[in-house]
Each structure stands twice: as structure tokens, then as C-alpha cells.
Motif scaffolding. Structure first.
Motif, short mmCIF file in Angstrom:
data_model
loop_
_atom_site.label_atom_id
_atom_site.label_comp_id
_atom_site.label_asym_id
_atom_site.label_seq_id
_atom_site.Cartn_x
_atom_site.Cartn_y
_atom_site.Cartn_z
N GLN A 63 -6.13 -5.46 2.45
CA GLN A 63 -4.85 -4.77 2.35
C GLN A 63 -3.51 -5.31 1.74
N LYS A 64 -3.48 -6.73 2.03
CA LYS A 64 -2.28 -7.41 1.75
C LYS A 64 -2.21 -7.63 0.25
N THR A 65 -3.49 -7.36 -0.45
CA THR A 65 -3.47 -7.51 -2.03
C THR A 65 -2.79 -6.29 -2.82
N ILE A 66 -3.13 -5.45 -2.01
CA ILE A 66 -3.04 -4.07 -2.70
C ILE A 66 -1.37 -3.75 -3.25
N LEU A 67 -0.43 -3.97 -2.66
CA LEU A 67 0.93 -3.69 -3.22
C LEU A 67 1.35 -4.77 -4.50
N PRO A 68 1.02 -5.95 -4.08
CA PRO A 68 1.32 -6.88 -4.96
C PRO A 68 0.44 -6.57 -6.29
N ALA A 69 -0.60 -6.18 -6.38
CA ALA A 69 -1.59 -5.86 -7.48
C ALA A 69 -1.01 -4.74 -8.12
N MET A 70 -0.54 -3.65 -7.29
CA MET A 70 -0.13 -2.59 -7.93
C MET A 70 1.16 -2.85 -8.72
N ALA A 118 2.92 13.46 7.62
CA ALA A 118 3.24 11.99 7.69
C ALA A 118 4.20 11.53 6.58
N LEU A 119 4.21 12.04 5.52
CA LEU A 119 5.33 11.66 4.34
C LEU A 119 6.59 11.91 4.75
N GLU A 120 6.65 13.13 5.41
CA GLU A 120 7.92 13.61 6.15
C GLU A 120 8.44 12.77 6.97
N ASP A 121 7.67 12.27 8.03
CA ASP A 121 8.06 11.59 8.92
C ASP A 121 8.44 10.07 8.45
N ALA A 122 7.67 9.78 7.39
CA ALA A 122 8.00 8.31 6.91
C ALA A 122 9.27 8.48 5.70
N GLU A 123 9.91 9.61 5.61
CA GLU A 123 11.18 9.73 4.74
C GLU A 123 10.81 9.90 3.41
N THR A 124 9.34 10.19 3.18
CA THR A 124 9.18 10.10 1.58
C THR A 124 8.56 11.45 1.35
N LEU A 143 4.51 3.42 -0.14
CA LEU A 143 5.41 4.86 -0.21
C LEU A 143 6.42 4.47 -1.04
N ASP A 144 7.32 3.31 -0.67
CA ASP A 144 8.41 3.14 -1.57
C ASP A 144 8.09 2.99 -2.98
N PHE A 145 7.01 2.07 -3.20
CA PHE A 145 6.74 1.84 -4.50
C PHE A 145 6.30 3.13 -5.28
N LEU A 146 5.59 4.18 -4.58
CA LEU A 146 5.17 5.41 -5.38
C LEU A 146 6.56 6.17 -5.51
N VAL A 147 7.44 6.16 -4.62
CA VAL A 147 8.76 7.07 -4.79
C VAL A 147 9.43 6.22 -6.25
N SER A 148 9.49 5.17 -6.30
CA SER A 148 10.09 4.52 -7.36
C SER A 148 9.48 4.57 -8.52
N THR A 149 8.17 4.84 -8.57
CA THR A 149 7.30 5.26 -10.07
C THR A 149 7.28 6.55 -10.15
N ASP A 159 0.03 2.94 10.33
CA ASP A 159 0.65 1.54 10.40
C ASP A 159 1.66 1.66 9.19
N LEU A 160 2.93 1.78 9.87
CA LEU A 160 3.93 1.96 8.49
C LEU A 160 4.13 0.62 7.95
N ASP A 161 3.98 -0.47 8.72
CA ASP A 161 4.24 -2.00 8.13
C ASP A 161 3.45 -1.92 6.73
N TYR A 162 2.28 -1.37 6.83
CA TYR A 162 1.17 -1.39 5.71
C TYR A 162 1.77 -0.32 4.64
N MET A 163 1.73 1.02 5.29
CA MET A 163 1.96 2.29 4.31
C MET A 163 3.37 2.33 3.63
#
Length: 744
Positions: free
Chosen positions: A536-543, A654-660, A591-597, A583-587
Motif C-alpha cells: 500500500q505504501k507504494t501505491i501513491l508514489p507510483a500513481m 465515506a467520501l463525504e465523511d473524508a470531505e472529498t 483521495l487528495d490526489f484523485l481530487v487534484s487530477t 484507514d484515512l491515513d492510507y486513503m
């Protein structure tokens, strides 16, 4: 795919069953005309499109500054060649490749959708150039590997249709002109582009055409024809085009409304109030299509700006939604019906506010009420070329034939509401018609068809999207030029390299995306159901590295980067309105990346595993879209008739709860096995998968719009390991025979 967080799914089902009670949707574009000496710079125009949420544009000739400004934005483009270019494109085969090389290939970051070869060409000499030019442009795009992603058509005046009284009698006025064009469109899968203006009909005969009927405002004019009910002239006009296509033997050719609008000044009926009523009504309405084709109707409003140098009728200067200084000509909102005034406001709260708002929104209110309370998807309807080369004939619009439509329709008038008619035709509450649903193409088998045969099967069955789990050159070659949308995984084994080395991402794009310009890449999935913490730690850097590589290749606006997660990333899904990410630390950073793109979250959703884990409390009917249990969620006031909706709506919560809340959800896998385990029968698999196909066009109770979904899987795979059901998720056997009856 396995297990799918059974514990949380069971919790959903148990609580929903406890609540049980008896039973008590594409974009709209805007045309960017440029006949004015005071218009904003292209970069400012594009920014205005983005801030207003307008995701499609039409331009009337290639303009390099506009194309540069559009690059990487994701705004879809309908681009005209310009009428002045028709003769050379038709007569000189080398002119078309030069045109594509100059105006398309240098802009890989532009989301080209259609090339319009001619706009409202009415003279016979000009009409003779259209089809040869279309064919030459098509050939040039194919040679450049772009024919799969860009469709070639022509934009016509409405009066190419005759005998439109009533709409069901519509026929093409000149079949010798239209017939060969329709043959071309059918062979390439391109739509027919038509400019449709109820304004000119109203202007020409106000005595017989009521203003309400012309501007989507509810009034006394509700008419019937051939069993269908019409409450506005726009629907009647468009349905006459569909009738003409049927009579020409081309019922499957799609219609795109390439222009429609209403002027705010300069002539009879041209007021800001009428223009707002029509254009806002059009925005709200086209999501639900027409009575004859109640599915999304792609439409382009004319125009973005008032243009002070247009000649002809004074109204021609006043079709703009905005003034040249970018201020609104009148108030218009581009929104889905569930748009909220604040990010955390529930849709039902927003609708309640809308229902209490000013009377001028009555036509919007009617449709919202209909949608919310009877789940009627139909009611969800909440530059020209250089003047000397393209004298636009927007005016007239075949007024004679439109008057005939209106006169006959008025004579057929009968009181019947739009929603009641559609609800009677669609008692399950879902719109008929094909919405985009894909199928996953798994390859863990030693007896599967060749990629070319697989792609042929997708096309023959009308499946317009595919998911593959790793780049496969033979599959990509087979997909080239087909127009089939592709969700492609990088493969979990590639994650560490892509995460740790930006040059690896650039090499991956160079090897697996750039050599295939004819493939309609839609999403890149960076990881599929990665559960271990190291992975899971590799996912966001790879994205991020892949996003950077795609942007460097000029593809960042066209291909979206995401990751495919298991459903159990969401917890507390009982009821769905309580859904939160485990796990919001992971997600959270993802989600911030998805919002930005602007990319969606891909989620694999399997009601089957919930049913298999607790058949005592989860009823088969509820799991397979069959009529049976109807349950309420007191947290959001919504009603659920199936587990799939409950699961997906818990993701939205869940997306609403995460403010995305603006992150789109794509269901990247869902299916039901036909053998190998409990509840795994061909009958149940057919019920679930056919139900899924029919259902996702209408979305979920929380988000009632088309829900992009990929069914798992195309074939039974004989070398998959694990539970025996894993070998039996296919819609087809390896010999391409159906595992059971299914219709797309």
C-alpha cells in the motif's frame, strides 16, 4: 476479489434487513464562437469553462491558441474543419493527412471527441464535398492511429428532416444526400450531429406555438403522438430525427445535438428571461433524453459568449450565456440534480431547499420532485468559420417543418404528465437504453480465445469498455481503432519499481501507452486490491510518477490514474449513510490526489460474497436485483431494493465523511459465479449480471446517474486458484459460447 470484507458487508445486510419495510445518469457542452472583437483570451475562456463545470466545447475551426489552452484539461472537444476547407479535403487525399498532422497530432493532451466536416452546408455543390472529405479525414485519422478515439461526422440543420408532423412521421428530405452519410456513420460508429433550435419555430408562429412549450416551462400544452407524451418542442424535434433514422434503416446511429440555444435580445421572444428558461431547461432536461430515447442526450448549447461582429438578424449577436467580460448574460447553472450548496449537504436537503426556492424554478422543481419521490430517471432533467467561407444559416432552421410539428402536436394535445408517462413505461424506475458498462478480460486460462477474437466478441455484443490486468501488446493491438474504452492495470508486481523510480514510470508509459495511439485508454489502475502495508505504501508514489509520465507525454488530460481497492476499505457500512474509510491515513492522500487530477476511485463491489457468507440474513432476491425486500436507511431517508446500491452508497458516504464528495466512483469489478460454490448457479449469475446491466444506467438512490461499472469477467478461467467459484465468473465459455443468456 475474494471475501470483499465479508464482516462489514454482513453488517450492512443485517442492519438493512432489520430496517426492512414494504415498498411504499453524459456531459453538456457549450459552443465557443469567436466572431467578436472583444472576446476573452483562449486561456481565460478555458478557465471559465472549468470554473463553471462545463466539460465539453465546440469550436468552428482549428485554433492553435484554443487547442493549447485545452491541453490537459480533460474538456472534450468537437472541432469543425471549417466549411472553407471542404473542397480541398474532398478532392485532395494529401490534404486530409496534412490537416490531421497540423491540427490534431500536435495536441495529444486535447480530448478530441468529434471532427465535424461541414456545418449547415445547404448548397448542392458544397454537400457533394462532405462525404468524400469525411472519408479522407477518417482515413487520415486511422493512419495516425486515432480513428478509435476520434469520430468523424458532419453538423446539419434540422430541416434535413421532413414530414415532422407528428414526430413519428419524420423522414429525411433528401435520401440521396443523407443515405451515404448515414452508411458512413453506421460503419464507423460516429453520431449524426444536428443543430436544433425551437426558438426559430416559436419566432415564426407564436400563435400556434406556445412559449411554455418552446422553453421547457410547464404549461397547458402536453401532447401525445404514437403512444408517447411530449411536454416541449425540443423533444418533438429530436424524436422526429430518430424516426427519420429508423425509416432510413439506421436506428442505431446516435444523435448528438451540436447546437441549441435561445437569444436574450434582438428579436421576438428574445429576452433574458426566455433565454434563461430555455437554456437552464435544456441543461436540466437532456440528462433524461426524449420520450422516444430516454437516455442521456449529448448536447452543445450555442453559445458561450455574445458575439458583436456576427451579421444577419440582430438575435445572432445575443445567443451567449456570457458577455465578453465573462459576466453572465443571465443566471444559468451547470449541475447534476444532486449538486449541493455545501460539500456535506445531503441531496435530500438540497432538494428540499430547491423546492422552497423561487417560483421561477418551478420547472426544475417538478422534475426533482418526480425523481426523488418516484425514482423516475426520465425526470432527472434538472467559432464559426471566417464569414466569407461559412455564412452560418442558423436562422430559419427549417421553420416550415417545425411549424408542422407544432401545429399537429397542438392538435393532438392531451393532459398527461411527463413523469407519469415515463413511469408507466419504466415501472422499475430505470431509464431504458444503453449506458456504458464494461467487462473485465481475465486471462488466467490455457484455452482462452486469441485477443483479436476476444475484441471481436466485445464488439459483436456491444460491450464498449474493457478492463485488463496488465499491459498485453496483443490485446492493445487488437483494441486499436475499435473505440472500446480501456481500464488497464499496471500489475501489482510493477508497483515497487514505479514507486521508487520516476524513470521507470516514463519507460512504462513509453512502452505500454504511447505506441498505441489508436487505443481509447480511459484509466490506469495502479494496484488491484493491494492489502499488505508495504504494498500500500507504494501505491501513491507510483500513481504520482505515472501521472507525471503521462503529463510529460501530453496524455495527462486524456488518461486518468487511479487505484482499484476492495470494498472493505469502507467500514461502518450499517446503514450505508454511516460509511467511513477504515484507514484515512492510507486513503486520505490517495483521495487528495484523485481530487487534484479529476480521476475516479475504482472499487471492486461483490454482493455475492456477502450472500455466500450469510444466506440466512441476506436474501437471494436482495442480492441479485430480483423483486423482494425493500429497506430504508433512516440516516439518509433513502430506500434500497438491492445490496449493490447499499454497498456503493456506503462508499459515497465515506467520501463525504473524508470531505472529498466530488470524487467519482467507478465500480471496477462486480459479478456472480455460475458454478463452484454456494449460490453459484447459472440462474443466479444471470439474474445478478443482467440486473446489474439494467440497473447501473440509473445509478444508486444516493447518486441517481449512470454508474460506470465493469463486470467480472468475460470468460471462465480454468487456471485460477483458490475457491472453485473463481473459475466460473465468466459470462462466456472459452469457446465463446455464453455461460448463460445475457444481453447488453
Amino acid at each position: 476479489m475474494a471475501q470483499q470484507g465479508v464482516a462489514s458487508i454482513l453488517a450492512v445486510a443485517l442492519v438493512l434487513v432489520a430496517f426492512a419495510s414494504f415498498p411504499a445518469v453524459h456531459s453538456i457542452g457549450v459552443c465557443n464562437g469567436v466572431i467578436g472583437n472583444n472576446l476573452p483570451a483562449p486561456s481565460d475562456v478555458v478557465k471559465l469553462y472549468q470554473t463553471k463545470g462545463i466539460d465539453a466545447m465546440r469550436i468552428y475551426a482549428p485554433e492553435s491558441n484554443v487547442l493549447k489552452a485545452l491541453s490537459g484539461t480533460g474538456i472534450s472537444l468537437l472541432m469543425d474543419v471549417g466549411n472553407g476547407a471542404l473542397t480541398s479535403l474532398a478532392n485532395d487525399p494529401s490534404a486530409a493527412p496534412a490537416w490531421v498532422k497540423a491540427n490534431v497530432q500536435p495536441f495529444p493532451g486535447v480530448s478530441f471527441r468529434y471532427i465535424a466536416v461541414g456545418n449547415e452546408v445547404t448548397d448542392s455543390a458544397g454537400q457533394k464535398t462532405i462525404l468524400p472529405a469525411m472519408k479522407n479525414i477518417q482515413t487520415a485519422l486511422a493512419a495516425a492511429g486515432l480513428s478509435g478515439s476520434i469520430k468523424v461526422s458532419t453538423s446539419l440543420r434540422f430541416d434535413v428532416v421532413n414530414n415532422t408532423s407528428p414526430p413519428s412521421n419524420g423522414v429525411f428530405a433528401d435520401t440521396s444526400f443523407m443515405g451515404p452519410i448515414l452508411d458512413f456513420l453506421a460503419s464507423t460508429g460516429a453520431p449524426l450531429l444536428v443543430n436544433v433550435y425551437p426558438y426559430f419555430a416559436y419566432k415564426g408562429d407564436q400563435q400556434n406555438i406556445k412559449l411554455d412549450f418552446a422553453t421547457f416551462v410547464p404549461g397547458s400544452t402536453t401532447v401525445t403522438d404514437n403512444g408517447l407524451t411530449y411536454s416541449n418542442l425540443f423533444d418533438a424535434m429530436v424524436d422526429s430525427i430518430y424516426a427519420a433514422l429508423e425509416k432510413a434503416g439506421k436506428p442505431d446511429v446516435k444523435v448528438v445535438i451540436s447546437e441549441s440555444g435561445w437569444p436574450s435580445a434582438g428579436g421576438v421572444g428574445a429576452t433574458a428571461q426566455n433565454a434563461r428558461a430555455y437554456n437552464q431547461g435544456l441543461i436540466n432536461h437532456v440528462r433524461g433524453g426524449t420520450p422516444k430515447k430516454p437516455s442521456l442526450l449529448e448536447t452543445y448549447i450555442f453559445a458561450m459568449f455574445n458575439e458583436n461582429q456576427k451579421t444577419g438578424d440582430p438575435t445572432e449577436n445575443n445567443f451567449g450565456l456570457f458577455n465578453p467580460d465573462k459576466s453572465p448574460a443571465y443566471s444559468v447553472t451547470f449541475y447534476s440534480w444532486w449538486t449541493r450548496s455545501t460539500p456535506n449537504e445531503r441531496p435530500n436537503v438540497y432538494c428540499a431547499k430547491l423546492l422552497d426556492s423561487s417560483a421561477e424554478n418551478l420547472h426544475i422543481k417538478r422534475r426533482v420532485v418526480c425523481l426523488v419521490y418516484i425514482h423516475c430517471i426520465r425526470c432527472m432533467q434538472i467559432q464559426p468559420d471566417i464569414l466569407e467561407n461559412n455564412p452560418r444559416s442558423m436562422a430559419k432552421q427549417g421553420v416550415a417543418s417545425m411549424l408542422a410539428v407544432a401545429l399537429v402536436l397542438v392538435s393532438l394535445a392531451a393532459f398527461h404528465t411527463e413523469c407519469s408517462a415515463h413511469r408507466a413505461a419504466n415501472p422499475d424506475g430505470h431509464t431504458k437504453g444503453v449506458h456504458s458498462i464494461g467487462v473485465c478480460n481475465g486471462v488466467i486460462g490455457n484455452n482462452l480465445p486469441a485477443p483479436s477474437d476476444v475484441v471481436k466478441l466485445y464488439k459483436s455484443k456491444g460491450i464498449n469498455a474493457m478492463r485488463i490486468y496488465a499491459p498485453e501488446s496483443n490485446v492493445l493491438k487488437a483494441l486499436s481503432g475499435t473505440g472500446i474504452g480501456l481500464l488497464m492495470d499496471v500489475g501489482n508486481g510493477a508497483l515497487p519499481g514505479l514507486a521508487n523510480d520516476p524513470s521507470a514510470a516514463a519507460a512504462w508509459v513509453k512502452a505500454n501507452v504511447q505506441p498505441y495511439p489508436g487505443v481509447s485508454f480511459r484509466y490506469i489502475a495502479v494496484g488491484n486490491e493491494v492489502m499488505d502495508s508495504d504494498g500500500q505504501k507504494t501505491i501513491l508514489p507510483a500513481m504520482k510518477n505515472l501521472q507525471g509520465a503521462l503529463a510529460a507525454a501530453g496524455l495527462g488530460g486524456r488518461v486518468k490514474v487511479s487505484t482499484s481497492v476492495r470494498f472493505d476499505v469502507v467500514t461502518d457500512t450499517f446503514p450505508p449513510s454511516n460509511g467511513v474509510f477504515a484507514d484515512l491515513d492510507y486513503m486520505g492522500p490517495i483521495l487528495d490526489f484523485l481530487v487534484s487530477t479529476g480521476a475516479p476511485l475504482l472499487v471492486n463491489v461483490y454482493p455475492y460474497f456477502a450472500y455466500k457468507g450469510d444466506p440466512q440474513n441476506i436474501k437471494l432476491n436482495y442480492a441479485t436485483f430480483a423483486p423482494g425486500i425493500t429497506v430504508n436507511d433512516d440516516g439518509n431517508g433513502l430506500t434500497y431494493t438491492n445490496l449493490f446500491d447499499a454497498m456503493v452508497d456506503s462508499i459515497y458516504a465515506a467520501l463525504e465523511d473524508a470531505e472529498t464528495p466530488g470524487v467519482k466512483v467507478v465500480v471496477s469489478e462486480s459479478g456472480w459465479p455460475s458454478a463452484g460454490g454456494f449460490g453459484a448457479t447459472a440462474q443466479n449469475a444471470q439474474a445478478y449480471n443482467q440486473g446489474l446491466i439494467k440497473h447501473v444506467g440509473g445509478g444508486t438512490p444516493k447518486r441517481p446517474g449512470p454508474l460506470e461499472t465493469y463486470m467480472f469477467a468475460m470468460f471462465n478461467e480454468n487456471q485460477k486458484t483458490g475457491d472453485p467459484t473463481e473459475n466460473h465468473f465468466g459470462l462466456f465459455n472459452p469457446d465463446k459460447s455464453p455461460a448463460y443468456s445475457i444481453s447488453f
